[in-house]
Enzyme design. Structure first.
Site, PDB file in Angstrom:
ATOM      1  N   CYS A   2      44.345  38.293  39.926  1.00 14.79           N
ATOM      2  CA  CYS A   2      43.654  39.668  40.163  1.00 14.79           C
ATOM      3  C   CYS A   2      42.736  39.966  40.934  1.00 14.79           C
ATOM      4  O   CYS A   2      41.308  39.592  40.316  1.00 14.79           O
ATOM      5  CB  CYS A   2      44.470  40.950  39.715  1.00 14.79           C
ATOM      6  SG  CYS A   2      46.892  40.319  39.733  1.00 14.79           S
ATOM      7  N   ARG A  27      41.644  38.778  46.321  1.00 23.20           N
ATOM      8  CA  ARG A  27      41.711  38.728  44.942  1.00 23.20           C
ATOM      9  C   ARG A  27      43.711  39.015  44.536  1.00 23.20           C
ATOM     10  O   ARG A  27      44.456  37.778  43.706  1.00 23.20           O
ATOM     11  CB  ARG A  27      41.259  38.771  43.737  1.00 23.20           C
ATOM     12  CG  ARG A  27      40.015  38.101  43.674  1.00 23.20           C
ATOM     13  CD  ARG A  27      38.973  39.415  42.454  1.00 23.20           C
ATOM     14  NE  ARG A  27      39.657  38.722  41.502  1.00 23.20           N
ATOM     15  CZ  ARG A  27      39.196  37.450  40.411  1.00 23.20           C
ATOM     16  NH1 ARG A  27      37.283  37.062  40.994  1.00 23.20           N
ATOM     17  NH2 ARG A  27      39.496  37.152  39.430  1.00 23.20           N
ATOM     18  N   TRP A  74      48.216  40.120  42.572  1.00 18.06           N
ATOM     19  CA  TRP A  74      49.074  38.609  43.313  1.00 18.06           C
ATOM     20  C   TRP A  74      49.295  38.531  42.402  1.00 18.06           C
ATOM     21  O   TRP A  74      49.159  38.267  41.017  1.00 18.06           O
ATOM     22  CB  TRP A  74      47.433  38.037  42.976  1.00 18.06           C
ATOM     23  CG  TRP A  74      48.345  36.832  43.803  1.00 18.06           C
ATOM     24  CD1 TRP A  74      48.834  36.595  45.551  1.00 18.06           C
ATOM     25  CD2 TRP A  74      48.828  35.429  43.777  1.00 18.06           C
ATOM     26  NE1 TRP A  74      49.837  35.542  45.203  1.00 18.06           N
ATOM     27  CE2 TRP A  74      49.256  34.617  44.043  1.00 18.06           C
ATOM     28  CE3 TRP A  74      48.894  34.587  42.105  1.00 18.06           C
ATOM     29  CZ2 TRP A  74      49.733  33.000  43.915  1.00 18.06           C
ATOM     30  CZ3 TRP A  74      48.971  33.765  41.876  1.00 18.06           C
ATOM     31  CH2 TRP A  74      49.732  32.985  42.762  1.00 18.06           C
ATOM     32  N   ASN A 100      44.111  41.155  34.630  1.00 17.57           N
ATOM     33  CA  ASN A 100      43.404  39.797  35.486  1.00 17.57           C
ATOM     34  C   ASN A 100      43.859  39.028  35.151  1.00 17.57           C
ATOM     35  O   ASN A 100      43.312  38.791  33.493  1.00 17.57           O
ATOM     36  CB  ASN A 100      42.285  40.054  36.010  1.00 17.57           C
ATOM     37  CG  ASN A 100      42.413  38.324  36.672  1.00 17.57           C
ATOM     38  OD1 ASN A 100      43.149  38.422  37.399  1.00 17.57           O
ATOM     39  ND2 ASN A 100      41.190  37.860  37.246  1.00 17.57           N
ATOM     40  N   GLY A 101      44.945  38.361  34.337  1.00 19.72           N
ATOM     41  CA  GLY A 101      45.248  37.129  33.923  1.00 19.72           C
ATOM     42  C   GLY A 101      46.764  37.262  33.452  1.00 19.72           C
ATOM     43  O   GLY A 101      47.615  37.814  34.436  1.00 19.72           O
ATOM     44  N   GLU A 502      43.209  18.428  55.989  1.00 16.47           N
ATOM     45  CA  GLU A 502      42.362  20.241  55.804  1.00 16.47           C
ATOM     46  C   GLU A 502      42.554  20.458  56.776  1.00 16.47           C
ATOM     47  O   GLU A 502      43.593  21.819  56.826  1.00 16.47           O
ATOM     48  CB  GLU A 502      41.171  20.166  55.143  1.00 16.47           C
ATOM     49  CG  GLU A 502      40.565  21.740  55.632  1.00 16.47           C
ATOM     50  CD  GLU A 502      40.869  21.757  54.198  1.00 16.47           C
ATOM     51  OE1 GLU A 502      41.498  21.549  53.545  1.00 16.47           O
ATOM     52  OE2 GLU A 502      40.304  23.211  54.379  1.00 16.47           O
ATOM     53  N   LYS A 506      44.905  24.053  56.718  1.00 11.55           N
ATOM     54  CA  LYS A 506      44.748  25.810  57.555  1.00 11.55           C
ATOM     55  C   LYS A 506      46.303  26.299  57.827  1.00 11.55           C
ATOM     56  O   LYS A 506      46.154  27.278  58.446  1.00 11.55           O
ATOM     57  CB  LYS A 506      43.413  25.262  58.310  1.00 11.55           C
ATOM     58  CG  LYS A 506      42.185  25.247  57.461  1.00 11.55           C
ATOM     59  CD  LYS A 506      41.532  26.167  56.423  1.00 11.55           C
ATOM     60  CE  LYS A 506      41.749  26.031  54.935  1.00 11.55           C
ATOM     61  NZ  LYS A 506      41.160  25.795  54.043  1.00 11.55           N
ATOM     62  N   GLU A 509      48.833  27.766  55.957  1.00  9.35           N
ATOM     63  CA  GLU A 509      48.213  28.479  55.507  1.00  9.35           C
ATOM     64  C   GLU A 509      48.230  29.997  55.981  1.00  9.35           C
ATOM     65  O   GLU A 509      48.731  31.012  55.950  1.00  9.35           O
ATOM     66  CB  GLU A 509      47.326  28.282  54.711  1.00  9.35           C
ATOM     67  CG  GLU A 509      46.421  28.447  54.544  1.00  9.35           C
ATOM     68  CD  GLU A 509      45.063  27.614  53.395  1.00  9.35           C
ATOM     69  OE1 GLU A 509      45.315  28.076  52.816  1.00  9.35           O
ATOM     70  OE2 GLU A 509      43.772  27.843  53.904  1.00  9.35           O
ATOM     71  N   HIS A 525      55.713   4.629  59.962  1.00 10.13           N
ATOM     72  CA  HIS A 525      56.307   3.653  58.494  1.00 10.13           C
ATOM     73  C   HIS A 525      57.364   5.122  58.729  1.00 10.13           C
ATOM     74  O   HIS A 525      57.300   4.942  57.564  1.00 10.13           O
ATOM     75  CB  HIS A 525      55.693   3.456  57.966  1.00 10.13           C
ATOM     76  CG  HIS A 525      54.267   2.302  57.982  1.00 10.13           C
ATOM     77  ND1 HIS A 525      55.306   1.243  57.919  1.00 10.13           N
ATOM     78  CD2 HIS A 525      53.498   1.925  57.685  1.00 10.13           C
ATOM     79  CE1 HIS A 525      54.460   0.063  58.014  1.00 10.13           C
ATOM     80  NE2 HIS A 525      53.227   0.920  58.137  1.00 10.13           N
ATOM     81  N   LYS A 623      42.768  34.233  46.549  1.00  9.24           N
ATOM     82  CA  LYS A 623      41.807  33.441  47.187  1.00  9.24           C
ATOM     83  C   LYS A 623      41.451  32.287  45.913  1.00  9.24           C
ATOM     84  O   LYS A 623      40.829  30.975  46.215  1.00  9.24           O
ATOM     85  CB  LYS A 623      40.490  34.345  47.153  1.00  9.24           C
ATOM     86  CG  LYS A 623      39.203  33.628  47.486  1.00  9.24           C
ATOM     87  CD  LYS A 623      38.997  33.392  48.589  1.00  9.24           C
ATOM     88  CE  LYS A 623      37.957  32.028  48.689  1.00  9.24           C
ATOM     89  NZ  LYS A 623      38.583  30.867  50.222  1.00  9.24           N
TER      90      LYS A 623
HETATM   91  C1  F6R Z   1      43.097  26.700  51.122  1.00  9.94           C
HETATM   92  C2  F6R Z   1      42.773  27.423  50.067  1.00  9.94           C
HETATM   93  C3  F6R Z   1      43.261  26.457  48.876  1.00  9.94           C
HETATM   94  C4  F6R Z   1      42.489  26.460  48.066  1.00  9.94           C
HETATM   95  C5  F6R Z   1      42.666  25.771  46.081  1.00  9.94           C
HETATM   96  C6  F6R Z   1      41.474  25.447  45.040  1.00  9.94           C
HETATM   97  O1  F6R Z   1      42.167  27.338  52.353  1.00  9.94           O
HETATM   98  O2  F6R Z   1      41.425  27.616  49.479  1.00  9.94           O
HETATM   99  O3  F6R Z   1      44.095  25.536  48.156  1.00  9.94           O
HETATM  100  O4  F6R Z   1      41.264  25.264  47.993  1.00  9.94           O
HETATM  101  O5  F6R Z   1      43.778  27.435  45.785  1.00  9.94           O
HETATM  102  O6  F6R Z   1      40.580  27.302  45.103  1.00  9.94           O
HETATM  103  P1  F6R Z   1      39.419  26.542  44.266  1.00  9.94           P
HETATM  104  O7  F6R Z   1      38.693  24.978  45.075  1.00  9.94           O
HETATM  105  O8  F6R Z   1      38.896  27.652  43.949  1.00  9.94           O
HETATM  106  O9  F6R Z   1      39.882  25.657  42.978  1.00  9.94           O
END
Ligand code: F6R
Length: 628
Positions: A2, A27, A74, A100-101, A502, A506, A509, A525, A623
């Site tokens: 958050c 966040r 969040w 936050n937490g 990746e 992308k 998500e 397979h 994030k």
């Molecule tokens: C995908 C994305 C997440 C982060 C993951 C780890 O686009 O952003 O999969 O890569 O939550 O986050 P960090 O790198 O901050 O540990």
């Protein structure tokens, strides 16, 4: 994760808080709220959903206060409903708290408070905090307890945080102390901003930067009281702490879209400059000696036998590319683990191991916990097992930076889009240079080969510009074709297999389309059974050891009627094979990932934008994930 903000000063608190929250919305965006103190009363406004809902509510209310706290959520404990939105208050509307937490012992505290007659109106862990504070204020007042060295509110918050277990950052205001904002930090980020007569606090610097770049960072176990006259910092034990502010250097720390429709698009287009910044940060400008300027000490690498990497999500994908580079360039066995898995099933300890934690935010709970665990396990053993910890992060002020003694900072600037793009590219650059550093130390490459790779890397920024320039419109148009698609397959091999993963992540998500990344050779397979005319198969093929094999794998998909998209250099073979070719410059396979990645990022972006989705703030995500 958050975002929290706080303000005390001379301007309208509600506007300052809203502006701060706007920069923290990455966040979390399940709900938002602010609380202020004005004319001896606490005023709290909260709204479910994105910040705009709160903004609309506030437009109808006059809030002239000059002190306040704000939160963007969040959801962890309790659904994303208004009743669970922060700030949370005690039942007498005296104390308001944003957090936050996670408070791990909130159940015990709640039972204790309920037994004393406190009633709870939310499902959150946070709500225990305002009740505890008000209970302590009452106790102190009725015992006529004199707190000569600090204010009663600060003391009540101090006693409260000493009862909390878990990871948290909090900000507190109370109607009886209309010029005091009390904040505390334990394992969740909190920064204080100082501008003449105005003081700010926030989970992250972008919320503060519009007002000041002079900041003080709180460490774990520290708290502070902000008043219009200054900031007093102390420990949870009550000892005064003297700290000096520092001035943040400006880089791409802007939370401005700069004319792009979304942050994600802007961040995709920032990648040429990010690579340029990586090159100038990590490579030496001297013509003689090693080209590497990572500044890592020799003893991190002495007698090294293996590398273990811990990461989550996109950072895990970057780490897979890192494994390929370290093994192929420096001949060093490397393993990559999901931090969330490793925590509960760690590998048997081997000596002389370099552990690398990769996290762009530097705050991902699983990655931090896995690294901490590894540090503990290794310190308990003999010297050959001594922990050698290295972090790769985009946030030098993060918790990771405090946890590990050595860091490679990726100079990507703040990333506001929830889907990682430019920070992934910067992580890849960090791994290229680390692998070259290891190769130089272990003498696994000739100086000529090192130079060849470095020269290849120096060409990448203009090659990225070329791909972005040539393909932006093509991919935007192509995206309409896949608006209604339900499943997508991404194929890659070798160093481009993680790029396929990746690309699939992308797309999933931000567009909510099911997508799978697969090593091209594994298709037959099992997953080949999924293919028919409705399933697009995007294949990454770059000239190198497996080029022909990957093209054959694509051919096999074509024979099952799949729609074939190719990310490959343009030649007769690729032009004929693929239904759609998204060409990339012909580069050596080992240098190709940063280029093959671009069409995948753009495709995901444009499909999501064409579907009318909120690209920068996809549903259910935040994030960084600061909870387990
Ligand atoms: C995908 C994305 C997440 C982060 C993951 C780890 O686009 O952003 O999969 O890569 O939550 O986050 P960090 O790198 O901050 O540990």
């Amino acid at each position: 994760m958050c975002g929290i903000v706080g303000y005390v000063g001379i301007q309208s608190a509600s506007e300052t808080l809203l502006e701060g929250l706007r920069h923290l919305e990455y966040r979390g965006y399940d709900s938002a709220g602010i609380a202020t103190v004005w004319e001896g009363e606490l005023h709290c406004v909260r709204a479910k959903g994105k910040l705009n809902n709160l903004r609309e509510k506030l437009e109808r209310i006059e809030m002239p206060a000059r002190i306040g706290i704000g939160h963007t959520r969040w959801a962890t404990h309790g659904k994303p409903e208004e009743c669970n939105a922060h700030p949370h208050r005690d039942q007498t509307n005296r104390v308001a708290v944003v957090q936050n937490g996670i408070i791990e012992n909130y159940r015990e505290l709640k039972q204790e408070l309920q037994a004393k007659g406190y009633t709870f109106v939310s499902e959150t862990d946070t709500e225990v905090i305002p009740h505890l504070i008000t209970n302590l204020l009452d106790q102190m007042q009725s015992a006529n307890e004199l707190v000569d060295y600090t204010s009663p509110l600060t003391e009540a918050v101090r006693r409260t945080v000493n009862r909390l277990e878990g990871a948290f950052a909090i900000a507190v205001i109370c109607k009886e102390y209309p010029d005091e904002l009390v904040v505390a930090r334990q394992q969740a980020p909190l920064v204080i901003g100082l501008a003449g007569g105005e003081y700010f606090c926030a989970s992250d610097v972008p919320a503060i930067l519009p007002y000041t770049n002079t900041v003080v960072k709180l460490e774990n176990g520290e708290m502070a009281t902000l008043t219009p006259l200054g900031v007093a910092i102390s420990s949870f034990a009550g000892d005064r702490i003297i700290k000096y502010p520092h001035v943040l250097k400006g880089n791409r720390m802007t939370a401005d879209k700069q004319g792009f429709r979304h942050y994600m698009l802007k961040e995709i287009h920032e990648q040429p400059d990010v690579v340029r910044d990586c090159l100038s940060t990590y490579l030496s400008s001297q013509s003689k000696g090693s080209p590497i300027a990572l500044g890592l000490p020799d003893d991190l690498f002495t007698d090294l036998q293996q590398v273990q990497i811990l990461a989550c999500g996109t950072s895990w994908h970057a780490s897979l590319v890192g494994k390929y580079l370290i093994e192929q360039l420096a001949s060093l066995p490397t393993t990559v683990h999901y931090a969330s898995e490793y925590r509960y099933a760690p590998s048997p300890l081997l000596p002389q191991t370099l552990m690398i934690g990769v996290t762009q935010s530097g705050e991902t709970a699983d990655t931090l916990a896995a690294l901490e665990m590894e540090h503990k396990r290794r310190t308990q053993r003999s010297t050959e097992f001594r922990p050698r910890l290295l972090g790769i992060t985009n946030r030098p002020e993060s918790t990771l930076a405090q946890l590990v003694p050595h860091l490679i900072v990726t100079p990507a600037g703040i990333e506001m889009g929830v889907a990682a793009t430019k920070t992934f590219t910067a992580q890849l650059m960090a791994f290229y240079i680390l692998a070259l550093d290891l190769a130089a130390r272990r003498q696994t490459l000739t100086p000529e080969r090192m130079e060849e790779i470095v020269v290849g890397l120096r060409h990448i920024p203009t090659q990225i510009e070329q791909v972005l320039y040539q393909q932006s419109t093509v991919i935007e148009e192509l995206s309409h074709r896949f608006q209604e698609t339900q499943d997508f397959i991404f194929l890659g091999r070798g160093i481009n297999f993680p790029i396929a993963l990746e690309g699939a992540l992308k797309l999933k998500e931000i567009s909510y389309i099911h997508a799978e990344g697969y090593p091209a050779g594994e298709m037959k397979h099992g997953p080949i059974a999924l293919l028919d005319a409705k399933v697009p198969v995007l294949t990454i093929a770059t000239p190198g050891a497996v080029y022909d094999k990957v093209l054959s794998n694509a051919q096999e998909a074509k024979a099952r009627d799949a729609q074939l998209i190719g990310v490959a250099p343009q030649d007769e073979q690729t032009a004929e094979l693929f239904d759609v070719l998204l060409p990339i410059p012909k580069v050596e396979e080992i240098l190709s990932p940063i280029l093959t990645l671009l069409p995948l990022q753009m495709l995901a972006y444009h499909i999501a934008a064409t579907r009318g989705l909120d690209v920068d703030q996809p549903r259910n995500l935040a994030k960084s994930v600061t909870v387990e």
